[in-house]
Design a protein around this motif. Structure first.
Motif, mmCIF file in Angstrom:
data_model
loop_
_atom_site.group_PDB
_atom_site.id
_atom_site.type_symbol
_atom_site.label_atom_id
_atom_site.label_comp_id
_atom_site.label_asym_id
_atom_site.label_seq_id
_atom_site.Cartn_x
_atom_site.Cartn_y
_atom_site.Cartn_z
ATOM 1 N N LEU A 532 0.836 -1.195 0.000
ATOM 2 C CA LEU A 532 0.000 0.000 0.000
ATOM 3 C C LEU A 532 0.873 1.248 0.000
ATOM 4 O O LEU A 532 2.085 1.177 0.213
ATOM 5 C CB LEU A 532 -0.902 0.003 1.238
ATOM 6 C CG LEU A 532 -1.848 -1.197 1.387
ATOM 7 C CD1 LEU A 532 -2.468 -1.206 2.769
ATOM 8 C CD2 LEU A 532 -2.924 -1.172 0.315
ATOM 9 N N THR A 533 0.239 2.387 -0.226
ATOM 10 C CA THR A 533 0.942 3.658 -0.126
ATOM 11 C C THR A 533 0.768 4.225 1.286
ATOM 12 O O THR A 533 -0.099 3.786 2.048
ATOM 13 C CB THR A 533 0.387 4.685 -1.131
ATOM 14 O OG1 THR A 533 -0.960 5.033 -0.748
ATOM 15 C CG2 THR A 533 0.369 4.118 -2.548
ATOM 16 N N GLU A 534 1.574 5.214 1.581
ATOM 17 C CA GLU A 534 1.446 5.879 2.876
ATOM 18 C C GLU A 534 0.067 6.505 3.029
ATOM 19 O O GLU A 534 -0.566 6.434 4.089
ATOM 20 C CB GLU A 534 2.527 6.951 3.019
ATOM 21 C CG GLU A 534 2.446 7.732 4.310
ATOM 22 C CD GLU A 534 3.485 8.836 4.376
ATOM 23 O OE1 GLU A 534 3.566 9.479 5.429
ATOM 24 O OE2 GLU A 534 4.198 9.047 3.377
ATOM 25 N N LYS A 535 -0.427 7.096 1.948
ATOM 26 C CA LYS A 535 -1.742 7.746 1.995
ATOM 27 C C LYS A 535 -2.844 6.737 2.291
ATOM 28 O O LYS A 535 -3.768 7.011 3.062
ATOM 29 C CB LYS A 535 -2.007 8.453 0.671
ATOM 30 C CG LYS A 535 -3.258 9.315 0.668
ATOM 31 C CD LYS A 535 -3.363 10.070 -0.637
ATOM 32 C CE LYS A 535 -4.610 10.939 -0.654
ATOM 33 N NZ LYS A 535 -4.741 11.680 -1.927
ATOM 34 N N ASP A 536 -2.740 5.555 1.682
ATOM 35 C CA ASP A 536 -3.704 4.490 1.971
ATOM 36 C C ASP A 536 -3.731 4.178 3.466
ATOM 37 O O ASP A 536 -4.800 4.055 4.066
ATOM 38 C CB ASP A 536 -3.330 3.205 1.219
ATOM 39 C CG ASP A 536 -3.596 3.295 -0.274
ATOM 40 O OD1 ASP A 536 -4.431 4.118 -0.687
ATOM 41 O OD2 ASP A 536 -2.943 2.549 -1.021
ATOM 42 N N LEU A 537 -2.553 4.049 4.051
ATOM 43 C CA LEU A 537 -2.471 3.626 5.444
ATOM 44 C C LEU A 537 -3.005 4.688 6.400
ATOM 45 O O LEU A 537 -3.583 4.356 7.439
ATOM 46 C CB LEU A 537 -1.031 3.260 5.804
ATOM 47 C CG LEU A 537 -0.560 1.925 5.213
ATOM 48 C CD1 LEU A 537 0.933 1.730 5.422
ATOM 49 C CD2 LEU A 537 -1.335 0.765 5.831
ATOM 50 N N TRP A 538 -2.822 5.965 6.055
ATOM 51 C CA TRP A 538 -3.318 6.998 6.969
ATOM 52 C C TRP A 538 -4.821 7.180 6.880
ATOM 53 O O TRP A 538 -5.416 7.842 7.730
ATOM 54 C CB TRP A 538 -2.579 8.318 6.759
ATOM 55 C CG TRP A 538 -1.228 8.272 7.415
ATOM 56 C CD1 TRP A 538 -0.016 8.226 6.811
ATOM 57 C CD2 TRP A 538 -0.977 8.222 8.822
ATOM 58 N NE1 TRP A 538 0.982 8.134 7.747
ATOM 59 C CE2 TRP A 538 0.430 8.139 8.987
ATOM 60 C CE3 TRP A 538 -1.785 8.229 9.953
ATOM 61 C CZ2 TRP A 538 1.031 8.068 10.244
ATOM 62 C CZ3 TRP A 538 -1.181 8.156 11.205
ATOM 63 C CH2 TRP A 538 0.211 8.087 11.337
ATOM 64 N N THR A 539 -5.471 6.594 5.865
ATOM 65 C CA THR A 539 -6.935 6.610 5.871
ATOM 66 C C THR A 539 -7.496 5.712 6.964
ATOM 67 O O THR A 539 -8.671 5.833 7.315
ATOM 68 C CB THR A 539 -7.497 6.154 4.500
ATOM 69 O OG1 THR A 539 -7.101 4.804 4.243
ATOM 70 C CG2 THR A 539 -7.023 7.051 3.384
#
Length: 564
Positions: A532-539
């Motif tokens: 995953l991307t970092e942005k995915d994980l912070w969701t």
């Protein structure tokens, strides 16, 4: 702490500004029930803001950190609805909101790199597919996931494997479309986050609800992940010894695994484990590697490795074997000399264990948390098999810091001769025996030749080599966007430090160029569980979260063993 731009009664509490203004004095809200609204402070520019939270009259409204001078804000007569539409921030997808709409109280450092993307660019980025991965929203719709989860999908490299599911139980009666000399199996690498280390580094997890950090909450989640992914081989890091002894080992044995474990040699009570399904493999040998050496000042750290030699139980020749290695290298970004030495010790043990009677190596898989980022000198050494470290700063070896504070240059050689490991990352005693068996003993004893050998070794002393040409299961960037993949994500960083390296067979199209040259037999990568991307994980509020109970993601790959 008085500030001319703020009213006199505004007080500073920690890093947030809090005021008791009436909601009607500041915000024109459409909801009559709200007297004040709480905002999360110190969000990264790309992160989703939580929805405004209705609070009672006693609650505090948190002053947003992005506002300019107070007068300018006070006279602007802005409305919340208008501000929401202005793209200065974006509200999260309701199905992917941060857990409990909890504020991030700590600004994260992204390995020295600043995020300069505008909010508009960030919103546009969310509309793209990242690499071959399905978007988060698509996954939520297709799989009906509960809130707070991100669905990871399976990426295939071989048509024959598309009919396989990672949750299927593959028994001895599985059939292959190729010859009986093939053998399919899956390998997972997973840093499960030792509870002891979590508590010692609690500042990394301030974004998490406290209840999510208890081991009694985390272990069932971790075990459930292992059950669902159903790998044939598990390489686990940060396995706490008391938890391993009381519940991890027995739980995995009940799932059909045999477990081998090596604890760190110092005060930290965690270590590395390799567990394999007894229905798929039998154990030939188990070889722990201790990186601490009392008589060598450089090697004063307690990291360890573990190397197993396994024999497939079916569909293979009688003498078939696979070497599985697992390690967790030193974290310290400014001690690249120790990291490289630890890696050399692991490679020397692998060379010893994986060498066959004919002098070749059996297929090799190396898993672990290497505390090094893609493209760093240490990473390139693993993949390319060589590294000239002359003039290389110690702090740049792992690439963890873009601007490392330590600028000391690596010494030549890095480790002392009494370690017994050559610059080719093999045990020197065994290398000498090999030369003797080749009939070079008498020639090497001549004075002239001895002098030439010494001079040559001095010239090559800054060059490290190893005998394996290895490929990485993951590409580390999504091809369509160039956005980095992430294997770990907490309050201070979101990067790739976990890897699965493997020796590729001749016909492995997923291997790096040239990796197949050194192996007549080897491994073919059939598929992998997408990262995953970092942005995915912070969701989902980063890691750990309600459903993912480590600060690392599990890596998973499926291989096919190719025999001669």
């Amino acid at each position: 702490g008085r500030h001319s731009m703020l009213p006199r009664h505004v007080q500073r509490l920690g890093r947030d500004w809090i005021t008791h203004w009436s909601g009607s004095q500041i915000l024109a809200l459409n909801s009559p029930a709200s007297s004040c609204v709480r905002w999360a402070g110190h969000y990264p520019p790309w992160a989703s803001f939580p929805l405004p939270i209705t609070a009672d009259f006693s609650a505090n409204w948190r002053f947003p950190s992005f506002f300019g001078p107070w007068r300018q804000f006070q006279n602007s007569n802005w409305h919340l609805d208008n501000y929401t539409q202005s793209c200065c921030f974006h509200l999260p997808n309701p199905s992917m909101k941060s857990e409990g709409e909890e504020p991030l109280t700590k600004k994260r450092r992204l390995s020295g790199q600043d995020d300069t993307s505008t909010p508009e660019q960030e919103i546009n980025l969310s509309n793209h597919k990242e690499g071959s991965c399905l978007s988060v929203a698509q996954n939520e719709e297709k799989h009906g996931s509960k809130k707070g989860t991100i669905k990871r999908h399976w990426e295939y490299f071989c048509r024959q494997s598309k009919t396989m599911k990672i949750t299927e139980n593959k028994g001895p009666d599985q059939s292959n479309t190729e010859s009986e000399a093939t053998f399919d199996f899956t390998v997972m690498s997973y840093n499960i986050l030792s509870q002891n280390l979590l508590e010692d580094n609690s500042h990394l997890y301030k974004h998490c609800r406290q209840r999510l950090l208890f081991w009694t909450y985390r272990f069932p989640n971790i075990l459930q992940e292992i059950k669902e992914l159903d790998a044939d081989v598990l390489c686990l890091q940060e396995v706490q010894e008391d938890h391993y002894r009381t519940e991890i080992k027995s739980s995995l044995e009940s799932l059909g695994y045999h477990c081998e474990y090596k604890m760190r040699t110092g005060r930290k009570p965690d270590g590395c484990a390799i567990c394999f399904k007894t229905s798929k493999f039998s154990l030939i040998s188990s070889n722990p590697v201790e990186f601490f050496r009392r008589d060598i000042p450089l090697l004063d750290r307690d990291n360890v490795g573990l190397v197993l030699l396994l024999r497939p139980r079916f569909h293979c020749k009688a003498n078939a074997a696979i070497c599985i290695a697992n390690t967790h290298l030193l974290y310290n970004p400014r001690r690249g000399d120790i990291k490289l030495t630890q890696l050399a010790m692991l490679l020397a043990e692998i060379a010893s264990v994986a060498r066959q009677k004919d002098g070749s190596f059996c297929p090799i898989i190396i898993c672990g948390d290497f505390n090094s980022v893609p493209g760093s000198p240490l990473y390139r050494f693993i993949k390319e098999g060589k590294l000239n470290y002359e003039g290389l700063a110690i702090g740049k070896v792992s690439g963890q810091e873009q601007f490392p504070r330590g600028q000391r240059i690596l010494s030549i050689p890095i480790w002392p001769k009494k370690l017994g490991i050559s610059q080719n990352c093999v045990y020197e005693i065994k290398q000498q025996r090999k030369e003797e068996n080749a009939g070079d003993k008498l020639e090497a004893a001549k004075p002239g030749n001895t002098q030439e050998i010494v001079i040559a070794s001095e010239k090559l002393s800054s060059k490290l080599r190893h005998h394996f040409k290895l490929s990485s299961v993951y590409s580390h960037y999504f091809p369509e966007t160039g956005i980095p993949e992430v294997t770990t994500c907490h309050s201070r960083s979101a990067v790739t430090v976990d890897y699965i390296f493997y020796s590729a067979a001749n016909d492995d199209t997923a291997a790096q160029p040239g990796a197949e040259d050194s192996f007549c037999r080897g491994l073919k990568l059939l598929g992998r569980l997408a990262l995953l991307t970092e942005k995915d994980l912070w969701t989902v509020n980063g890691l750990p979260n309600e459903n993912n109970s480590s600060d690392h993601l599990p890596l998973l790959a499926e291989f096919r063993l190719i025999e001669r």
